[in-house]
Design an enzyme around this catalytic site. Structure first.
Site, PDB file in Angstrom:
ATOM      1  N   ASN A   7      14.677  46.205  47.533  1.00 53.81           N
ATOM      2  CA  ASN A   7      15.246  47.515  47.218  1.00 53.81           C
ATOM      3  C   ASN A   7      14.510  48.082  46.017  1.00 53.81           C
ATOM      4  OD1 ASN A   7      16.779  49.701  46.403  1.00 53.81           O
ATOM      5  ND2 ASN A   7      18.754  48.669  46.591  1.00 53.81           N
ATOM      6  N   ARG A  90      14.338  48.974  51.686  1.00 52.33           N
ATOM      7  CA  ARG A  90      14.951  50.275  51.445  1.00 52.33           C
ATOM      8  C   ARG A  90      13.822  51.306  51.370  1.00 52.33           C
ATOM      9  NH1 ARG A  90      16.264  52.881  45.679  1.00 52.33           N
ATOM     10  NH2 ARG A  90      17.351  54.767  46.354  1.00 52.33           N
ATOM     11  N   HIS A 179      20.198  57.879  48.386  1.00 56.11           N
ATOM     12  CA  HIS A 179      21.131  56.796  48.028  1.00 56.11           C
ATOM     13  C   HIS A 179      22.171  56.589  49.123  1.00 56.11           C
ATOM     14  CE1 HIS A 179      20.214  57.962  43.593  1.00 56.11           C
ATOM     15  NE2 HIS A 179      19.449  56.926  43.937  1.00 56.11           N
ATOM     16  N   ARG A 238      14.334  62.519  35.688  1.00 55.70           N
ATOM     17  CA  ARG A 238      14.332  63.714  36.538  1.00 55.70           C
ATOM     18  C   ARG A 238      15.306  64.767  36.010  1.00 55.70           C
ATOM     19  NH1 ARG A 238      15.256  60.495  41.988  1.00 55.70           N
ATOM     20  NH2 ARG A 238      15.307  58.725  40.571  1.00 55.70           N
ATOM     21  N   LEU A 280      19.847  54.359  29.658  1.00 58.15           N
ATOM     22  CA  LEU A 280      21.111  54.815  29.081  1.00 58.15           C
ATOM     23  C   LEU A 280      21.621  53.874  27.995  1.00 58.15           C
ATOM     24  CD1 LEU A 280      23.116  57.268  29.816  1.00 58.15           C
ATOM     25  CD2 LEU A 280      24.642  55.412  30.428  1.00 58.15           C
ATOM     26  N   GLY A 327      24.095  50.884  38.507  1.00 56.47           N
ATOM     27  CA  GLY A 327      23.952  50.280  37.190  1.00 56.47           C
ATOM     28  C   GLY A 327      24.745  50.942  36.088  1.00 56.47           C
ATOM     29  N   GLY A 329      27.077  53.521  36.583  1.00 55.30           N
ATOM     30  CA  GLY A 329      28.442  53.738  37.043  1.00 55.30           C
ATOM     31  C   GLY A 329      29.318  52.511  36.931  1.00 55.30           C
ATOM     32  N   GLU A 381      23.633  47.411  48.104  1.00 55.05           N
ATOM     33  CA  GLU A 381      22.723  48.002  49.084  1.00 55.05           C
ATOM     34  C   GLU A 381      21.972  46.908  49.848  1.00 55.05           C
ATOM     35  OE1 GLU A 381      20.922  52.009  47.295  1.00 55.05           O
ATOM     36  OE2 GLU A 381      20.974  50.382  45.820  1.00 55.05           O
TER      37      GLU A 381
END
Length: 395
Positions: A7, A90, A179, A238, A280, A327, A329, A381
């Site tokens: 992935n 993926r 996603h 982005r 983050l 990650g 969330g 996933e």
């Protein structure tokens, strides 16, 4: 049957090796911060648990590191590359070509390559992963699972842009969404948790790439990303949603080339452009130390998510739950709090004590009085990709 799932994200590579169909995890791991000298490599199995910092500048180098550890004579889990039956990949953008999981052929690879301009941070990495995996695991069947597939149920009124019709009919310019594998998995997990398949939920996938999906009765009906993964929420590098006139101004007035604009919006904007940091965890740390740019960026990030929650609650005509995943969330209690603050009108009330607890399991973090459930659902996933890859050959 042993299935290796790869992935590739825009700056990460997650992998899991499954014994199927029993869904047993043989080993798992991830490489984060690809493209940096302080990338983090994680690898765990029954025999070993590794976490180390190393220089990994490309997805190709990341995959070679994964295969080296899988085949290690002392601590690996494979005796031979031939032990792998299927490699599930993926792939982010399937365009109009792919609505379902497919076995990879030369034609499939060519189509994935042709869509790279629509997902410049992802499709090239996905394709490189496929090509490297073909050399490392030559006897395995290579399978592509597309992010866009789950989002094919979005109705025309939501996926069509208000430009002349021929741009859709002749050039296939429309909302595709991304996603999808994650949104599908966590929505199904959330419905099982709620005991309600006829639900109205909003799934919020927050990682280096971020997106949201409105899901009604198990089907996606709208999504925050669009023609490419650039639209919608503020992301690691982005920009997300931006007035298209800004692009004209950059080109015509400031002298930017289209290539420079593409790089600017995809690789130099978002949280990186606002703060100088794309991770983050770094931004939250700097914000706690008083960095005003980082504090504002966190507020902007949450504000954009709130706008989509309000929009999607409207088109769903109600709301049973919101779901945080991926990650950020799953791990950032601060982002969840910023998003849920002042949403009482929608019936969303966060229990801050529950929000601060850490867990690897699905959980509700809303108050007892909250009309809307607030769920944290760990995404998987890789398991979803493995299941779809195996199903392709079972059928």
């Amino acid at each position: 049957m042993q299935v290796l799932v790869l992935n590739s994200g825009s700056s990460s590579l997650k992998f899991q090796l499954f014994s199927m169909p029993e869904e047993t995890i043989i080993c798992a791991g991830a490489i984060e911060r690809i493209g940096f000298t302080d990338a983090i490599f994680k690898f765990s199995s029954n025999q070993i648990n590794i976490e180390t910092e190393t220089k990994i500048l490309t997805h190709k180098a990341a995959l070679k590191l994964v295969s080296k550890n899988l085949l290690d004579k002392k601590e690996g889990v494979l005796k031979s590359a031939d032990d792998i039956n299927i490699v599930g990949h993926r792939v982010v953008h399937g365009g109009m070509y792919f609505n379902d999981t497919v076995e990879i052929t030369a034609d499939v690879k060519e189509k994935i390559k042709s869509l790279s301009s629509l997902a410049p941070l992802h499709n090239p990495a996905n394709l490189e992963g496929i090509m490297v995996a073909e050399t490392i695991f030559p006897s395995a069947k290579q399978v592509a699972v597309f992010d866009t597939a789950f989002l094919q149920s979005i109705p025309e009124k939501a996926y069509k842009f208000a430009i002349p019709n021929e741009f859709l009919t002749e050039h296939h310019i429309r909302v595709y969404g991304f996603h999808g594998t994650s949104h599908k998995y966590v929505s199904e997990q959330a419905n099982a948790f709620l005991g309600n398949t006829e639900s109205k939920i909003i799934t919020i996938h927050l990682g280096n790439g971020c997106s949201m999906t409105a899901i009604k009765n198990g089907k996606s009906i709208d999504h925050s990303m669009g023609f490419s993964p650039l639209d919608g929420l503020i992301m690691g590098t982005r920009s997300g949603e931006i007035d298209p006139s800004v692009l004209f101004h950059l080109k015509d007035t400031l002298g930017y080339s289209m290539k420079q604009i593409n790089t600017l919006l995809n690789k130099e904007s978002g949280m990186l452009g606002l703060t100088g940091y794309s991770d983050l965890r770094d931004i939250e740390l700097k914000a706690s130390e008083g960095n005003d740019d980082c504090k504002l960026a966190l507020e902007m990030n949450a504000y954009r998510i709130k706008k989509y929650i309000g929009s999607y609650a409207t088109i769903l005509n109600g709301l049973d739950a919101i779901v945080f995943t991926a990650g950020i969330g799953e791990n950032s209690s601060l982002i969840r709090k910023l998003v849920c603050d002042d949403l009482d009108f929608l019936g969303i009330q966060l229990d801050e004590a529950k929000n601060d607890l850490r867990s690897q399991s699905i959980r509700a973090i809303n108050t007892k009085d909250s009309k809307v459930k607030v769920l944290v659902v760990p995404t998987n996933e890789e398991l979803e990709i493995a299941k779809q890859a195996v199903q392709l050959f079972v059928n």
